[in-house]
Design a protein around this motif. Structure first.
Motif, mmCIF file in Angstrom:
data_model
loop_
_atom_site.group_PDB
_atom_site.id
_atom_site.type_symbol
_atom_site.label_atom_id
_atom_site.label_comp_id
_atom_site.label_asym_id
_atom_site.label_seq_id
_atom_site.Cartn_x
_atom_site.Cartn_y
_atom_site.Cartn_z
ATOM 1 N N PHE A 130 -4.381 8.104 -2.432
ATOM 2 C CA PHE A 130 -4.989 7.585 -1.209
ATOM 3 C C PHE A 130 -6.145 6.637 -1.515
ATOM 4 C CE2 PHE A 130 -8.097 7.988 2.252
ATOM 5 C CZ PHE A 130 -7.322 7.539 3.309
ATOM 6 N N LEU A 131 -6.966 6.987 -2.498
ATOM 7 C CA LEU A 131 -8.140 6.168 -2.811
ATOM 8 C C LEU A 131 -7.798 4.862 -3.525
ATOM 9 C CD1 LEU A 131 -10.692 8.868 -4.003
ATOM 10 C CD2 LEU A 131 -10.665 7.647 -1.833
ATOM 11 N N PHE A 132 -6.782 4.889 -4.386
ATOM 12 C CA PHE A 132 -6.467 3.717 -5.190
ATOM 13 C C PHE A 132 -5.333 2.869 -4.624
ATOM 14 C CE2 PHE A 132 -8.240 6.569 -8.564
ATOM 15 C CZ PHE A 132 -9.411 5.858 -8.720
ATOM 16 N N ALA A 133 -4.730 3.279 -3.521
ATOM 17 C CA ALA A 133 -3.558 2.557 -3.000
ATOM 18 C C ALA A 133 -3.921 1.157 -2.517
ATOM 19 C CB ALA A 133 -2.904 3.350 -1.877
ATOM 20 N N TRP A 134 -4.948 1.041 -1.680
ATOM 21 C CA TRP A 134 -5.233 -0.283 -1.122
ATOM 22 C C TRP A 134 -5.793 -1.261 -2.160
ATOM 23 C CZ3 TRP A 134 -9.274 -3.603 -0.289
ATOM 24 C CH2 TRP A 134 -8.932 -4.731 0.450
ATOM 25 N N PRO A 135 -6.760 -0.877 -2.995
ATOM 26 C CA PRO A 135 -7.235 -1.858 -3.995
ATOM 27 C C PRO A 135 -6.134 -2.325 -4.936
ATOM 28 C CG PRO A 135 -8.748 -0.015 -3.873
ATOM 29 C CD PRO A 135 -7.566 0.354 -3.049
ATOM 30 N N THR A 136 -5.271 -1.394 -5.331
ATOM 31 C CA THR A 136 -4.179 -1.762 -6.230
ATOM 32 C C THR A 136 -3.208 -2.715 -5.536
ATOM 33 O OG1 THR A 136 -4.368 0.386 -7.275
ATOM 34 C CG2 THR A 136 -2.341 -0.839 -7.666
ATOM 35 N N SER A 137 -2.853 -2.411 -4.306
ATOM 36 C CA SER A 137 -1.904 -3.272 -3.600
ATOM 37 C C SER A 137 -2.511 -4.641 -3.291
ATOM 38 C CB SER A 137 -1.432 -2.607 -2.313
ATOM 39 O OG SER A 137 -2.508 -2.453 -1.422
ATOM 40 N N TYR A 138 -3.816 -4.695 -3.057
ATOM 41 C CA TYR A 138 -4.458 -5.978 -2.803
ATOM 42 C C TYR A 138 -4.437 -6.847 -4.060
ATOM 43 C CZ TYR A 138 -7.807 -9.399 -1.147
ATOM 44 O OH TYR A 138 -8.416 -10.567 -0.782
ATOM 45 N N MET A 139 -4.693 -6.235 -5.220
ATOM 46 C CA MET A 139 -4.642 -6.999 -6.468
ATOM 47 C C MET A 139 -3.228 -7.486 -6.760
ATOM 48 S SD MET A 139 -7.312 -5.089 -9.046
ATOM 49 C CE MET A 139 -6.234 -3.716 -9.280
ATOM 50 N N ILE A 140 -2.233 -6.655 -6.507
ATOM 51 C CA ILE A 140 -0.837 -7.059 -6.718
ATOM 52 C C ILE A 140 -0.475 -8.196 -5.773
ATOM 53 C CG2 ILE A 140 1.563 -6.309 -6.517
ATOM 54 C CD1 ILE A 140 0.570 -3.522 -7.404
ATOM 55 N N THR A 179 0.824 -1.200 0.000
ATOM 56 C CA THR A 179 0.000 0.000 0.000
ATOM 57 C C THR A 179 0.863 1.256 0.000
ATOM 58 O OG1 THR A 179 -1.778 -1.142 1.156
ATOM 59 C CG2 THR A 179 -1.811 1.239 1.237
ATOM 60 N N LEU A 180 1.925 1.261 0.789
ATOM 61 C CA LEU A 180 2.811 2.416 0.818
ATOM 62 C C LEU A 180 3.484 2.636 -0.526
ATOM 63 C CD1 LEU A 180 4.466 1.757 4.276
ATOM 64 C CD2 LEU A 180 2.714 3.436 3.740
ATOM 65 N N LEU A 181 3.916 1.563 -1.146
ATOM 66 C CA LEU A 181 4.591 1.678 -2.437
ATOM 67 C C LEU A 181 3.632 2.104 -3.547
ATOM 68 C CD1 LEU A 181 6.796 -1.512 -2.210
ATOM 69 C CD2 LEU A 181 7.533 0.845 -1.945
ATOM 70 N N SER A 182 2.487 1.460 -3.610
ATOM 71 C CA SER A 182 1.569 1.780 -4.703
ATOM 72 C C SER A 182 0.954 3.166 -4.520
ATOM 73 C CB SER A 182 0.474 0.722 -4.817
ATOM 74 O OG SER A 182 -0.324 0.701 -3.664
ATOM 75 N N GLY A 183 0.693 3.578 -3.297
ATOM 76 C CA GLY A 183 0.148 4.914 -3.062
ATOM 77 C C GLY A 183 1.104 6.009 -3.486
ATOM 78 N N SER A 184 2.372 5.845 -3.147
ATOM 79 C CA SER A 184 3.342 6.864 -3.546
ATOM 80 C C SER A 184 3.570 6.836 -5.057
ATOM 81 C CB SER A 184 4.657 6.657 -2.806
ATOM 82 O OG SER A 184 5.229 5.407 -3.127
ATOM 83 N N PHE A 185 3.532 5.660 -5.670
ATOM 84 C CA PHE A 185 3.694 5.571 -7.121
ATOM 85 C C PHE A 185 2.531 6.231 -7.850
ATOM 86 C CE2 PHE A 185 2.902 3.415 -11.144
ATOM 87 C CZ PHE A 185 4.097 3.688 -11.789
ATOM 88 N N ILE A 186 1.317 5.960 -7.422
ATOM 89 C CA ILE A 186 0.140 6.536 -8.068
ATOM 90 C C ILE A 186 0.140 8.051 -7.905
ATOM 91 C CG2 ILE A 186 -2.382 6.670 -7.969
ATOM 92 C CD1 ILE A 186 -2.320 3.678 -7.159
#
Length: 84
Positions: free
Chosen positions: A43-53, A9-16
């Motif tokens: 902030f909104l897309f970090a958790w769904p993206t990280s969960y899919m990854i 989540t931390l990685l994908s949130g900062s990347f997005i």
């Protein structure tokens, strides 16, 4: 929720956030709203993206096997508990 997605989540949130801010600056939008929109989207897309990854990593890992049903896990995981 699994622990791998928490770290991702931390990685994908900062990347997005960074990608949206850089795209906005590249298109010529030099305002604070560009950064705000990037931060909100990150902030909104970090958790769904990280969960899919996380789920994709686990599907492709031949050594990983789930040891219990995810619905029977407590809300707060024990540190030595198996990954769900």
């Amino acid at each position: 929720m699994d622990r791998l997605s928490l770290y991702l989540t931390l990685l994908s949130g900062s990347f997005i956030t960074g990608a949206i801010v850089i795209a906005g600056f590249t298109l010529g939008y030099y305002s604070v709203w560009t950064v705000v929109i990037g931060a909100v989207a990150g902030f909104l897309f970090a958790w769904p993206t990280s969960y899919m990854i996380s789920q994709r990593i686990k599907r492709q890992d031949p050594e990983w096997t789930p040891e219990s049903d995810p619905d029977k896990q407590p809300a707060i995981q024990r540190p030595n508990a198996p990954e769900v």
